[in-house]
Design a protein around this motif. Structure first.
Motif, short mmCIF file in Angstrom:
data_model
loop_
_atom_site.label_atom_id
_atom_site.label_comp_id
_atom_site.label_asym_id
_atom_site.label_seq_id
_atom_site.Cartn_x
_atom_site.Cartn_y
_atom_site.Cartn_z
N GLY A 34 30.34 -20.61 -9.36
CA GLY A 34 29.88 -22.00 -9.27
C GLY A 34 28.37 -22.11 -9.29
N ILE A 35 27.72 -21.23 -8.56
CA ILE A 35 26.25 -21.26 -8.53
C ILE A 35 25.70 -20.97 -9.92
CG2 ILE A 35 24.22 -20.07 -7.60
CD1 ILE A 35 25.87 -19.87 -4.94
N ASN A 36 26.32 -20.05 -10.66
CA ASN A 36 25.87 -19.77 -12.02
C ASN A 36 26.08 -20.95 -12.95
OD1 ASN A 36 24.87 -17.27 -11.35
ND2 ASN A 36 26.71 -16.18 -11.98
N ARG A 37 27.12 -21.75 -12.71
CA ARG A 37 27.30 -22.97 -13.52
C ARG A 37 26.17 -23.96 -13.25
NH1 ARG A 37 33.22 -22.51 -12.66
NH2 ARG A 37 32.95 -23.91 -10.91
N ILE A 38 25.77 -24.07 -11.99
CA ILE A 38 24.61 -24.91 -11.64
C ILE A 38 23.38 -24.38 -12.37
CG2 ILE A 38 23.00 -25.49 -9.79
CD1 ILE A 38 25.38 -27.10 -9.32
N GLN A 39 23.21 -23.06 -12.37
CA GLN A 39 22.05 -22.47 -13.04
C GLN A 39 22.11 -22.68 -14.55
OE1 GLN A 39 19.99 -22.29 -10.96
NE2 GLN A 39 19.82 -20.40 -9.82
N ASP A 40 23.30 -22.67 -15.14
CA ASP A 40 23.44 -22.96 -16.57
C ASP A 40 22.87 -24.34 -16.90
OD1 ASP A 40 24.77 -20.53 -16.92
OD2 ASP A 40 26.77 -21.46 -16.93
N VAL A 41 23.25 -25.32 -16.10
CA VAL A 41 22.79 -26.70 -16.33
C VAL A 41 21.28 -26.78 -16.13
CG1 VAL A 41 22.90 -29.07 -15.44
CG2 VAL A 41 25.00 -27.74 -15.71
N THR A 42 20.80 -26.21 -15.03
CA THR A 42 19.37 -26.25 -14.73
C THR A 42 18.56 -25.55 -15.81
OG1 THR A 42 19.96 -26.23 -12.39
CG2 THR A 42 17.67 -25.81 -12.93
N GLU A 43 19.06 -24.42 -16.27
CA GLU A 43 18.37 -23.67 -17.33
C GLU A 43 18.30 -24.51 -18.61
OE1 GLU A 43 18.62 -19.38 -19.65
OE2 GLU A 43 20.21 -19.93 -18.25
N GLU A 44 19.38 -25.18 -18.94
CA GLU A 44 19.39 -26.03 -20.14
C GLU A 44 18.35 -27.14 -20.02
OE1 GLU A 44 22.37 -29.19 -22.27
OE2 GLU A 44 23.28 -27.43 -21.33
N TRP A 45 18.24 -27.75 -18.85
CA TRP A 45 17.27 -28.83 -18.65
C TRP A 45 15.83 -28.33 -18.71
CZ3 TRP A 45 19.90 -31.22 -13.74
CH2 TRP A 45 21.04 -31.94 -14.13
N LEU A 46 15.56 -27.15 -18.15
CA LEU A 46 14.17 -26.69 -18.02
C LEU A 46 13.67 -25.84 -19.17
CD1 LEU A 46 14.15 -25.86 -14.21
CD2 LEU A 46 13.24 -27.89 -15.35
N SER A 57 22.32 -11.82 -9.28
CA SER A 57 22.42 -11.61 -7.85
C SER A 57 23.90 -11.62 -7.47
CB SER A 57 21.68 -12.71 -7.09
OG SER A 57 21.97 -12.69 -5.72
N GLU A 58 24.23 -10.95 -6.42
CA GLU A 58 25.62 -10.87 -5.96
C GLU A 58 26.22 -12.25 -5.70
OE1 GLU A 58 28.03 -8.97 -2.14
OE2 GLU A 58 25.88 -8.59 -2.37
N PHE A 59 25.40 -13.18 -5.24
CA PHE A 59 25.90 -14.50 -4.85
C PHE A 59 25.53 -15.59 -5.86
CE2 PHE A 59 25.15 -12.26 -0.75
CZ PHE A 59 26.48 -12.00 -0.49
N GLY A 60 25.14 -15.21 -7.04
CA GLY A 60 24.75 -16.17 -8.07
C GLY A 60 23.35 -15.88 -8.56
N ASP A 61 23.15 -16.14 -9.84
CA ASP A 61 21.86 -15.82 -10.45
C ASP A 61 20.71 -16.60 -9.82
OD1 ASP A 61 23.35 -14.27 -12.15
OD2 ASP A 61 23.07 -15.54 -13.91
N ILE A 62 19.55 -15.98 -9.86
CA ILE A 62 18.31 -16.63 -9.44
C ILE A 62 17.59 -17.04 -10.71
CG2 ILE A 62 16.09 -16.28 -8.29
CD1 ILE A 62 17.61 -14.14 -6.57
N LEU A 63 17.17 -18.28 -10.77
CA LEU A 63 16.50 -18.81 -11.94
C LEU A 63 15.00 -18.85 -11.67
CD1 LEU A 63 17.64 -19.96 -14.62
CD2 LEU A 63 17.33 -22.23 -13.64
N HIS A 64 14.23 -18.27 -12.58
CA HIS A 64 12.77 -18.30 -12.48
C HIS A 64 12.24 -18.98 -13.73
CE1 HIS A 64 8.72 -16.26 -13.01
NE2 HIS A 64 8.59 -17.04 -11.95
N VAL A 65 11.52 -20.07 -13.55
CA VAL A 65 11.00 -20.84 -14.67
C VAL A 65 9.48 -20.91 -14.56
CG1 VAL A 65 11.09 -23.04 -15.91
CG2 VAL A 65 13.10 -22.25 -14.66
N HIS A 66 8.82 -20.57 -15.64
CA HIS A 66 7.36 -20.71 -15.68
C HIS A 66 7.03 -21.78 -16.71
CE1 HIS A 66 3.24 -19.77 -17.10
NE2 HIS A 66 3.06 -19.74 -15.79
N ILE A 67 6.44 -22.86 -16.24
CA ILE A 67 6.04 -23.95 -17.12
C ILE A 67 4.52 -23.96 -17.17
CG2 ILE A 67 6.09 -26.45 -17.51
CD1 ILE A 67 8.74 -26.48 -15.91
N PRO A 68 3.94 -23.64 -18.33
CA PRO A 68 2.48 -23.58 -18.41
C PRO A 68 1.87 -24.98 -18.30
CG PRO A 68 3.47 -23.21 -20.57
CD PRO A 68 4.59 -23.32 -19.59
#
Length: 90
Positions: A34-46, A57-68
């Motif tokens: 479920g956490i990875n599905r949230i990250q899928d959406v967030t990744e698409e937006w960002l 991560s064991e409990f769901g991916d960690i998303l790191h976004v760098h916006i210049p």
């Protein structure tokens, strides 16, 4: 500030639709799927705004976004992506 308020007022329905998209995803703590599905959406937006990296991560991916940006100023946004409540909680 006036421009920001005007933008938010003009996009209220879009913002609420995006919030609804997130809250309808079951993402209890420690439920990686479920956490990875949230990250899928967030990744698409960002991703149109900058470099997106996912760190497994064991409990769901960690998303790191760098916006210049154009300045040397830095801003860090840190958020948790789990809903805390167990799946199928009303």
């Amino acid at each position: 500030m006036k421009e920001i308020l005007e933008f938010l007022q003009n996009h209220t329905n879009d913002i609420l639709a995006d919030v609804e998209t997130l809250v309808r995803i079951e993402s209890p703590s420690r439920y990686a799927e479920g956490i990875n599905r949230i990250q899928d959406v967030t990744e698409e937006w960002l991703s149109p705004f900058g470099d997106v990296q996912r760190h497994p991560s064991e409990f769901g991916d960690i998303l790191h976004v760098h916006i210049p940006g154009e300045s040397q100023e830095r801003l860090v946004l840190l958020a948790h992506m789990d809903t805390v409540f167990p799946a199928e909680t009303d």
